[in-house]
Design a protein around this motif. Structure first.
Motif, short mmCIF file in Angstrom:
data_model
loop_
_atom_site.label_atom_id
_atom_site.label_comp_id
_atom_site.label_asym_id
_atom_site.label_seq_id
_atom_site.Cartn_x
_atom_site.Cartn_y
_atom_site.Cartn_z
N THR A 138 4.87 10.08 -7.17
CA THR A 138 5.93 10.60 -7.71
C THR A 138 5.93 10.56 -9.16
OG1 THR A 138 7.03 8.58 -6.99
CG2 THR A 138 7.17 10.12 -5.39
N VAL A 139 5.76 9.24 -9.64
CA VAL A 139 5.78 9.12 -11.04
C VAL A 139 4.44 8.86 -11.79
CG1 VAL A 139 8.15 8.10 -11.08
CG2 VAL A 139 6.39 6.39 -11.02
N GLY A 140 3.43 8.90 -11.21
CA GLY A 140 2.09 8.64 -11.78
C GLY A 140 1.67 7.58 -12.29
N TRP A 141 2.25 6.44 -11.68
CA TRP A 141 1.73 5.28 -12.01
C TRP A 141 0.48 5.02 -11.67
CZ3 TRP A 141 6.48 1.41 -10.53
CH2 TRP A 141 7.43 1.67 -11.40
N ARG A 142 -0.47 4.17 -12.40
CA ARG A 142 -1.55 3.61 -11.60
C ARG A 142 -1.53 2.10 -11.70
NH1 ARG A 142 -4.75 0.97 -15.30
NH2 ARG A 142 -4.26 1.44 -17.46
N PHE A 143 -2.39 1.49 -10.62
CA PHE A 143 -2.12 0.13 -10.41
C PHE A 143 -3.41 -0.83 -10.52
CE2 PHE A 143 1.16 2.13 -8.24
CZ PHE A 143 2.24 1.31 -8.29
N ALA A 144 -3.25 -1.90 -11.02
CA ALA A 144 -4.35 -3.05 -11.32
C ALA A 144 -3.87 -4.11 -10.60
CB ALA A 144 -4.60 -3.54 -12.75
N GLU A 145 -4.90 -4.49 -9.60
CA GLU A 145 -4.84 -5.62 -8.77
C GLU A 145 -4.78 -7.03 -9.47
OE1 GLU A 145 -7.49 -7.02 -4.93
OE2 GLU A 145 -6.43 -5.10 -4.38
N HIS A 146 -4.46 -7.99 -9.08
CA HIS A 146 -4.60 -9.27 -9.66
C HIS A 146 -4.53 -10.32 -8.61
CE1 HIS A 146 -4.29 -8.26 -13.92
NE2 HIS A 146 -3.38 -7.19 -13.41
N ASN A 147 -5.04 -11.51 -8.56
CA ASN A 147 -5.27 -12.51 -7.59
C ASN A 147 -4.21 -13.54 -8.28
OD1 ASN A 147 -6.86 -11.68 -5.60
ND2 ASN A 147 -8.56 -11.98 -6.95
N LEU A 148 -3.19 -13.89 -7.49
CA LEU A 148 -2.40 -15.09 -7.97
C LEU A 148 -3.05 -16.37 -7.79
CD1 LEU A 148 0.99 -13.62 -7.04
CD2 LEU A 148 -0.09 -13.57 -9.28
N THR A 149 -2.45 -17.43 -8.42
CA THR A 149 -3.16 -18.83 -8.19
C THR A 149 -2.85 -19.14 -6.84
OG1 THR A 149 -0.94 -19.54 -9.07
CG2 THR A 149 -2.71 -19.36 -10.64
N ASP A 150 -1.86 -18.93 -6.07
CA ASP A 150 -1.78 -19.13 -4.64
C ASP A 150 -2.72 -18.35 -3.52
OD1 ASP A 150 -0.38 -16.70 -4.32
OD2 ASP A 150 1.41 -17.55 -3.84
N GLY A 151 -3.36 -17.45 -3.96
CA GLY A 151 -4.19 -16.72 -3.50
C GLY A 151 -3.69 -15.21 -2.89
N SER A 152 -2.28 -15.10 -3.11
CA SER A 152 -1.93 -13.74 -2.94
C SER A 152 -2.37 -12.81 -3.93
CB SER A 152 -0.20 -14.09 -2.77
OG SER A 152 0.31 -14.25 -3.97
N LEU A 153 -1.95 -11.71 -3.50
CA LEU A 153 -2.38 -10.40 -4.41
C LEU A 153 -1.05 -9.92 -5.07
CD1 LEU A 153 -4.71 -8.43 -2.07
CD2 LEU A 153 -5.19 -9.64 -4.12
N ASP A 198 0.86 -1.05 -0.11
CA ASP A 198 0.01 -0.05 0.00
C ASP A 198 0.94 1.43 0.05
OD1 ASP A 198 -2.39 -1.59 -0.02
OD2 ASP A 198 -2.59 -1.53 2.29
N THR A 199 1.76 1.28 0.74
CA THR A 199 2.66 2.37 0.81
C THR A 199 3.50 2.69 -0.44
OG1 THR A 199 2.99 2.14 3.25
CG2 THR A 199 4.74 3.50 2.30
N VAL A 200 4.20 1.55 -1.07
CA VAL A 200 4.96 1.78 -2.13
C VAL A 200 4.18 1.98 -3.25
CG1 VAL A 200 7.08 0.53 -1.32
CG2 VAL A 200 5.06 -0.73 -2.88
N ARG A 201 2.61 1.49 -3.47
CA ARG A 201 2.08 1.89 -4.51
C ARG A 201 1.69 3.43 -4.45
NH1 ARG A 201 -1.33 -2.09 -2.84
NH2 ARG A 201 -3.21 -0.85 -2.84
N ALA A 202 1.31 3.99 -3.09
CA ALA A 202 0.88 5.25 -2.83
C ALA A 202 2.07 6.18 -3.35
CB ALA A 202 0.66 5.62 -1.57
N PHE A 203 3.40 5.76 -2.77
CA PHE A 203 4.42 6.57 -3.37
C PHE A 203 4.72 6.40 -4.83
CE2 PHE A 203 9.03 6.22 -4.81
CZ PHE A 203 9.61 7.40 -4.15
N TYR A 204 4.67 5.60 -5.51
CA TYR A 204 4.91 5.68 -7.11
C TYR A 204 3.71 6.33 -7.93
CZ TYR A 204 9.18 2.87 -6.62
OH TYR A 204 10.31 2.75 -6.56
N GLU A 205 2.53 6.16 -7.13
CA GLU A 205 1.29 6.92 -7.72
C GLU A 205 1.65 8.68 -7.62
OE1 GLU A 205 -2.07 5.62 -5.48
OE2 GLU A 205 -2.43 4.01 -6.75
#
Length: 124
Positions: A27-42, A18-25
């Motif tokens: 500072t560099v304007g990235w946006r993020f899309a969330e994905h569920n991995l096969t092991d259940g992690s994000l 959460d913190t690193v996504r907010a940082f890159y949003e």
């Protein structure tokens, strides 16, 4: 299209996505899309405009004990198994043997001579 031997992907491994996504949003304007991995992690894919540029992987569990947040680069290779075998013969050690991420590709993680970790992948 990908080219053998070129850097293909970068992944930020962190305990605080959460913190690193907010940082890159912010500072560099990235946006993020969330994905569920096969092991259940994000997993989050970072986009610069409409172009995917990196991933964010949440480190958790005993496999990551003592591992600081870090960027993991991935080289595109034509055949993960064959290249991993050559890497071991040239002095690398395998951190994670070859594995498949469906619809993404075949991966392996190794430690090159000198200690640097790197991922190799054959994109799908």
């Amino acid at each position: 299209m990908w080219t053998h031997g070129h850097f293909y992907w970068n992944e930020l491994m962190t305990r605080d996505p959460d913190t690193v996504r907010a940082f890159y949003e912010a500072t560099v304007g990235w946006r993020f899309a969330e994905h569920n991995l096969t092991d259940g992690s994000l997993y989050w894919v970072a986009f610069a405009g409409d172009t995917p540029v990196a991933g964010v992987f949440a480190m958790s569990g005993p496999d990551f004990e003592g591992v600081p947040d870090n960027w993991m680069p991935y080289l595109a290779v034509d055949d993960v198994e064959a290249r991993l075998e050559a890497a071991v013969a040239a002095g690398a050690t395998v951190i994670r043997p070859a594995f498949t991420v469906p619809a993404v590709g075949r991966f392996a993680i190794l430690r090159q001579p000198g200690g640097g970790a790197i991922g190799w992948m054959t994109p799908a």
